[in-house]
Design an enzyme around this catalytic site. Structure first.
Site, PDB file in Angstrom:
ATOM      1  N   GLY A  15       0.467  -1.243  -0.220  1.00 24.59           N
ATOM      2  CA  GLY A  15      -0.140  -0.208  -0.063  1.00 24.59           C
ATOM      3  C   GLY A  15       0.462   1.138  -0.002  1.00 24.59           C
ATOM      4  N   GLN A  16       0.383   2.475  -0.367  1.00 32.32           N
ATOM      5  CA  GLN A  16       1.105   4.192  -0.153  1.00 32.32           C
ATOM      6  C   GLN A  16       2.154   3.586   0.868  1.00 32.32           C
ATOM      7  OE1 GLN A  16      -1.353   7.581  -1.549  1.00 32.32           O
ATOM      8  NE2 GLN A  16      -2.573   6.617  -0.622  1.00 32.32           N
ATOM      9  N   ALA A  65      -4.940  -2.115   5.938  1.00 34.86           N
ATOM     10  CA  ALA A  65      -6.234  -1.677   5.883  1.00 34.86           C
ATOM     11  C   ALA A  65      -7.697  -1.679   4.272  1.00 34.86           C
ATOM     12  CB  ALA A  65      -6.761   0.131   5.893  1.00 34.86           C
ATOM     13  N   ASP A 107      -8.442  10.661  10.634  1.00 32.35           N
ATOM     14  CA  ASP A 107      -9.206  11.761  10.773  1.00 32.35           C
ATOM     15  C   ASP A 107     -10.323  10.910  11.338  1.00 32.35           C
ATOM     16  OD1 ASP A 107      -8.963  11.247   8.516  1.00 32.35           O
ATOM     17  OD2 ASP A 107      -9.410  13.329   7.962  1.00 32.35           O
ATOM     18  N   TYR A 130     -17.337   2.368   7.781  1.00 29.07           N
ATOM     19  CA  TYR A 130     -15.163   2.351   7.300  1.00 29.07           C
ATOM     20  C   TYR A 130     -14.933   3.274   8.948  1.00 29.07           C
ATOM     21  CZ  TYR A 130     -10.815   4.871   7.025  1.00 29.07           C
ATOM     22  OH  TYR A 130      -9.613   5.731   6.858  1.00 29.07           O
ATOM     23  N   LYS A 134     -13.158   1.902  11.959  1.00 29.15           N
ATOM     24  CA  LYS A 134     -10.729   2.244  12.155  1.00 29.15           C
ATOM     25  C   LYS A 134     -11.213   2.089  13.435  1.00 29.15           C
ATOM     26  CE  LYS A 134      -8.700   2.897   9.860  1.00 29.15           C
ATOM     27  NZ  LYS A 134      -7.157   1.967   9.519  1.00 29.15           N
TER      28      LYS A 134
END
Ligand SMILES: NC(=O)c1ccc[n+]([C@@H]2O[C@H](COP(=O)([O-])OP(=O)(O)OC[C@H]3O[C@@H](n4cnc5c(N)ncnc54)[C@H](OP(=O)(O)O)[C@@H]3O)[C@@H](O)[C@H]2O)c1
Length: 293
Positions: A15-16, A65, A107, A130, A134
């Site tokens: 992932g990033q 994730a 956030d 979502y 989280k």
């Protein structure tokens, strides 16, 4: 880095954020083992347990994730599996081998009504599936581990997004600009766009300072998505027709916080460097992108 052994495992290594964690750990002299989804699916408890028992790292970083905020409204179970129950798998396996877990959150655990950057003391109030998943992941990490480090971040973009199906906001804007049509971006939603290489570096700075608990690591300056788009086009030397829109005109399946910028004060008070201006990191991103292409 815990001195016991300088070994770290990164889940979600393609992932990033995952790719940046792997390279930053290596840069700091760590032995790193990265697992992508094909090698370890974090929703499979036995796979996680086996991988961690075999590697026996001092540090476990979870960059995996489920990030499809709108799709999660149609499949809340899938979001909860990957973002909550899988974190329970990781926490339990970390407890077995006495490793520190570093987990990333969002956030979007906040409802966006504070009207100022959120601190770690602010009460979460997620607005969708979502976000709930989280927040549940944070709670699972803290339920089983006393020293878990939870890093909440926002609007992540990094060169890893060039290779993933999901991409990131910068890639979306560049793609739309190439399409030649007017581009509409919301200006009444404000976040803290965060450059993945710096997110990885600041998180490892926190680990090296022995941090645990919740920390906010965002891009530093509250920025609307419209302003972010403007910065991207300016840095790229593009002049598409950019029009502002708002939540009322641009409805999405998931509710999102209107103002979810994160305060980095707690991070900075530990001596970790502040984030540079967004325009500077967008220019860096575009330079990395040119090198990759
Ligand atoms: N991206 C954002 O804007 C943003 C905003 C706030 C917070 N965050 C948080 O920041 C962290 C890093 O996000 P990112 O932008 O790096 O995400 P990303 O680029 O979407 O990467 C997520 C990685 O997780 C992998 N993954 C998903 N489910 C998995 C599973 N069950 N087992 C193993 N791997 C799995 C994905 O693999 P596949 O490609 O195979 O699906 C992908 O490689 C996440 O915790 C995210 O929630 C991100």
């Amino acid at each position: 880095m815990p001195e016991r052994k300088k070994k770290a495992v990164v889940f979600g290594c393609r992932g990033q954020l995952g790719v940046e964690l792997v390279s930053e750990l290596k840069r700091r002299g760590c032995e790193v083992c990265g697992f992508d989804r094909a090698s370890v699916d974090i929703t499979a408890a036995a796979e996680v347990e086996r991988a961690l028992a075999a590697e026996d790292p001092a540090l476990v970083m979870n960059a995996a994730a489920y990030n499809q905020v709108d799709v999660a409204e149609a499949e809340p179970q899938a979001a909860f599996q990957a973002n909550a129950l899988a974190v329970r798998n990781l926490a339990l396996a970390c407890r077995q081998i006495d490793a520190q877990l570093v987990h990333f959150s969002t956030d979007y655990v906040f409802d966006g009504t504070a009207g100022r950057p959120y601190t770690e003391q602010d009460a979460p109030h997620p607005l969708g599936a979502y976000a709930v998943s989280k927040l549940a992941g944070e709670l699972f990490a803290q339920a089983y581990l006393d020293n878990a480090l939870i890093v909440r971040t926002s609007g992540v973009f990094g060169p890893g997004g060039l290779k993933t199906a999901r991409g990131n906001f910068v890639e979306l804007m560049l793609r739309l600009a190439a399409g030649g049509q007017p581009i509409r971006v919301v200006e009444d939603h404000v976040a803290s766009p965060t450059f993945a290489p710096l997110l990885a570096a600041r998180t490892l700075d926190l680990v090296e300072r022995g941090a645990s608990g919740i920390f906010h690591v965002g891009g530093g300056t509250p920025t609307s998505w419209f302003e972010f788009a403007r910065i991207i086009f300016e840095a790229a030397g593009l002049k598409p027709e950019l029009r502002s829109t708002n939540e009322r005109e641009y409805r999405t399946a998931a509710r999102r916080p209107r103002f979810s910028a994160l305060s980095n004060s707690k991070m900075e008070s530990t001596g970790v460097a502040p984030m540079p201006p967004l325009a500077q990191v967008v220019a860096e991103y575009l330079a990395l992108r040119r090198q990759a292409g």
